[in-house]
Design an enzyme around this catalytic site. Structure first.
Site, PDB file in Angstrom:
ATOM      1  N   CYS A  66       0.916  -2.053   0.184  1.00 28.08           N
ATOM      2  CA  CYS A  66      -0.087  -0.318  -0.102  1.00 28.08           C
ATOM      3  C   CYS A  66       0.583   1.686  -0.095  1.00 28.08           C
ATOM      4  CB  CYS A  66      -0.720   0.302   1.487  1.00 28.08           C
ATOM      5  SG  CYS A  66      -0.558  -0.154   2.912  1.00 28.08           S
TER       6      CYS A  66
HETATM    7  N1  LIG Z   1      -3.790  -4.208   5.658  1.00 28.23           N
HETATM    8  C1  LIG Z   1      -3.341  -3.672   4.178  1.00 28.23           C
HETATM    9  O1  LIG Z   1      -3.589  -2.464   3.938  1.00 28.23           O
HETATM   10  C2  LIG Z   1      -3.009  -4.054   3.323  1.00 28.23           C
HETATM   11  C3  LIG Z   1      -2.591  -3.239   1.820  1.00 28.23           C
HETATM   12  C4  LIG Z   1      -1.596  -3.893   0.806  1.00 28.23           C
HETATM   13  C5  LIG Z   1      -1.696  -5.445   1.209  1.00 28.23           C
HETATM   14  N2  LIG Z   1      -1.424  -5.709   1.971  1.00 28.23           N
HETATM   15  C6  LIG Z   1      -1.379  -7.378   2.315  1.00 28.23           C
HETATM   16  O2  LIG Z   1      -2.576  -8.199   1.745  1.00 28.23           O
HETATM   17  C7  LIG Z   1      -2.310  -9.344   2.963  1.00 28.23           C
HETATM   18  C8  LIG Z   1      -3.698  -9.482   3.665  1.00 28.23           C
HETATM   19  O3  LIG Z   1      -3.914  -8.396   4.439  1.00 28.23           O
HETATM   20  P1  LIG Z   1      -4.588  -8.193   5.202  1.00 28.23           P
HETATM   21  O4  LIG Z   1      -4.460  -6.665   5.977  1.00 28.23           O
HETATM   22  O5  LIG Z   1      -5.758  -8.053   4.516  1.00 28.23           O
HETATM   23  O6  LIG Z   1      -4.302  -8.918   6.673  1.00 28.23           O
HETATM   24  P2  LIG Z   1      -5.757  -9.085   7.568  1.00 28.23           P
HETATM   25  O7  LIG Z   1      -6.140  -8.835   8.005  1.00 28.23           O
HETATM   26  O8  LIG Z   1      -4.248  -9.843   8.748  1.00 28.23           O
HETATM   27  O9  LIG Z   1      -6.078 -11.210   7.265  1.00 28.23           O
HETATM   28  C9  LIG Z   1      -4.983 -12.439   6.881  1.00 28.23           C
HETATM   29  C10 LIG Z   1      -5.433 -13.521   6.841  1.00 28.23           C
HETATM   30  O10 LIG Z   1      -4.741 -14.452   5.884  1.00 28.23           O
HETATM   31  C11 LIG Z   1      -5.343 -15.691   6.866  1.00 28.23           C
HETATM   32  N3  LIG Z   1      -4.716 -16.226   7.533  1.00 28.23           N
HETATM   33  C12 LIG Z   1      -3.173 -15.455   8.607  1.00 28.23           C
HETATM   34  N4  LIG Z   1      -2.307 -16.144   8.831  1.00 28.23           N
HETATM   35  C13 LIG Z   1      -2.420 -17.471   7.652  1.00 28.23           C
HETATM   36  C14 LIG Z   1      -1.985 -17.997   8.129  1.00 28.23           C
HETATM   37  N5  LIG Z   1      -0.362 -18.733   8.751  1.00 28.23           N
HETATM   38  N6  LIG Z   1      -2.438 -19.418   6.738  1.00 28.23           N
HETATM   39  C15 LIG Z   1      -3.205 -18.787   6.066  1.00 28.23           C
HETATM   40  N7  LIG Z   1      -4.441 -18.309   6.331  1.00 28.23           N
HETATM   41  C16 LIG Z   1      -3.715 -17.454   6.811  1.00 28.23           C
HETATM   42  C17 LIG Z   1      -6.693 -14.550   7.699  1.00 28.23           C
HETATM   43  O11 LIG Z   1      -7.445 -15.453   8.696  1.00 28.23           O
HETATM   44  P3  LIG Z   1      -7.638 -17.009   9.528  1.00 28.23           P
HETATM   45  O12 LIG Z   1      -6.760 -17.079  10.204  1.00 28.23           O
HETATM   46  O13 LIG Z   1      -8.950 -16.618   9.441  1.00 28.23           O
HETATM   47  O14 LIG Z   1      -7.817 -18.156   8.610  1.00 28.23           O
HETATM   48  C18 LIG Z   1      -7.281 -14.076   6.716  1.00 28.23           C
HETATM   49  O15 LIG Z   1      -8.201 -13.923   6.238  1.00 28.23           O
HETATM   50  C19 LIG Z   1      -0.807  -9.152   3.670  1.00 28.23           C
HETATM   51  O16 LIG Z   1       0.498 -10.009   3.081  1.00 28.23           O
HETATM   52  C20 LIG Z   1      -0.350  -8.102   3.055  1.00 28.23           C
HETATM   53  O17 LIG Z   1       0.526  -7.515   3.346  1.00 28.23           O
HETATM   54  C21 LIG Z   1      -2.700  -5.408   3.621  1.00 28.23           C
END
Ligand SMILES: NC(=O)c1ccc[n+]([C@@H]2O[C@H](COP(=O)([O-])OP(=O)(O)OC[C@H]3O[C@@H](n4cnc5c(N)ncnc54)[C@H](OP(=O)(O)O)[C@@H]3O)[C@@H](O)[C@H]2O)c1
Length: 348
Positions: free
Chosen positions: A160
């Site tokens: 981001c």
């Molecule tokens: N948030 C932002 O603004 C943003 C922007 C750009 C990129 N990103 C990237 O996008 C990705 C997701 O970000 P997010 O903000 O959506 O994260 P998040 O809110 O923490 O969600 C992570 C997701 O992955 C699952 N998860 C977590 N650890 C896991 C594991 N070890 N194995 C399998 N599933 C797992 C979680 O669900 P369960 O625990 O229910 O399985 C959840 O659905 C990350 O790599 C982040 O760096 C985020």
């Protein structure tokens, strides 16, 4: 190039219970060429989407249940898989999908963003277990890389902060207007969803509300990503956490001989045909782009110091993540890039 216009594309969302996964499902709900066939979560397996996210009750996928992740069957049942997992949790899943099916992948994590695995391992401090896949991956910033995205099997959705900073600098870099003998400074402020949907002490309401702080002053993982994509070595990047849910505002400084009016003209020309990047007539706010895939830029030159300042705003889970992923999907599958992305910002 795969042209599926007119058809429905079978889509799965892995890690659909996080902030980016939920936002992606909100956007895909209005995409006319998408059929979401599976959504995965460990925590919510067995529960329906609308029971976990009441705001998605009106979605065409509202009754779809979350399931445990079985990468092979997800890949086999899908044309494309959006992988919204944390870094290092993602590459084993991407590898299994890649090897067991023909599905294309949009990966939200950092696992395939760099040109080579060594930079990833140095930056993230983990060994990469799918190095052989780097040659199938492209960096998913359409304004930088559209043609490669079109052809790629794996698209690495950018970070981001990098999205906001790269878009702020790209026209100046391409026009060779930056005086490289001075550092480029990017001072970025993000809302709290940028940290993901997790229980962490420093993300509690009382720790964040009515407060504002800088972090990762010794070096943030997004700095090497920005440096690599722009070819800028002397970048100083400082991220900040601000008490809002969504949004990034980056203030970017560089030294240049170019005059203010010339710079503004170059930026306008560079982004003239881009559907999601606009040069603004006044300094933009994060609420100008909230809930959208848009980036708004404002350029000003201070002649006394020779410093140009570019202000860039995006929604971190819009153009910074899920909106950008839908834009990449549209590029990959030959749809108009704006399909499903015509939201009006939620203001104020
Ligand atoms: N948030 C932002 O603004 C943003 C922007 C750009 C990129 N990103 C990237 O996008 C990705 C997701 O970000 P997010 O903000 O959506 O994260 P998040 O809110 O923490 O969600 C992570 C997701 O992955 C699952 N998860 C977590 N650890 C896991 C594991 N070890 N194995 C399998 N599933 C797992 C979680 O669900 P369960 O625990 O229910 O399985 C959840 O659905 C990350 O790599 C982040 O760096 C985020």
């Amino acid at each position: 190039v795969q042209d599926t216009s007119g058809q429905s594309v079978k889509v799965s969302v892995v890690g659909a219970s996080g902030y980016t996964g939920a936002e992606l499902l909100r956007l895909l709900s209005k995409h006319p060429h998408v059929e979401v066939v599976s959504i995965t979560s460990r925590k919510f397996s067995g529960k329906r989407l609308k029971d976990v996210f009441p705001h998605l009750s009106g979605s065409k996928f509202a009754s779809l249940p979350f399931s445990e992740l079985d990468a092979e069957s997800v890949g086999k049942g899908s044309d494309v898989v959006f992988c919204c997992l944390p870094h290092a949790a993602s590459f084993p899943v991407v590898k299994e999908i890649f090897e067991s099916s023909g599905a294309r992948i949009v990966d939200f994590s950092a696992d395939f963003r760099f040109r080579n695995p060594e930079t990833y391992e140095r930056t993230y401090g983990v060994e990469h277990g799918a190095k052989e896949l780097f040659r199938f991956a492209s960096y998913g910033l359409p304004e930088l890389n559209r043609e490669e995205i079109r052809r790629s099997r794996i698209v690495a959705n950018p970070g981001c902060y990098p999205t906001s900073v790269i878009l702020a600098l790209l026209p100046a870099v391409k026009s060779e207007l930056i005086d490289r003998s001075f550092p480029v400074v990017a001072d970025s402020k993000s809302g709290v969803t940028g940290a993901g949907r997790k229980e962490k002490l420093e993300l509690l309401f009382c720790e964040v509300n009515e407060s504002f702080k800088a972090y990762a002053l010794k070096g943030h993982r997004h700095a090497p990503e920005i440096s690599e994509k722009l070819g800028i070595d002397n970048l100083r990047f400082i991220p900040h956490l601000v008490p809002m849910s969504r949004g990034i505002l980056s203030t970017v400084y560089f030294k240049t001989q170019a005059k203010g009016a010339e710079l503004a003209g170059i930026y306008e020309e560079f982004y003239r045909d881009e559907p999601f990047v606009a040069v603004s007539g006044k300094p933009p706010s994060t609420s100008d782009v909230r809930g959208t895939n848009c980036c708004r830029l404002f350029i000003v030159k201070d002649e006394r110091t020779g410093l140009a300042t570019v202000i860039s705003v995006i929604d971190n889970i819009g153009k910074g993540a899920s909106g950008q992923a839908v834009q990449n999907f549209n590029v990959m599958f030959g749809f108009d890039e704006r399909t499903g992305l015509n939201q009006i910002p939620l203001w104020p």
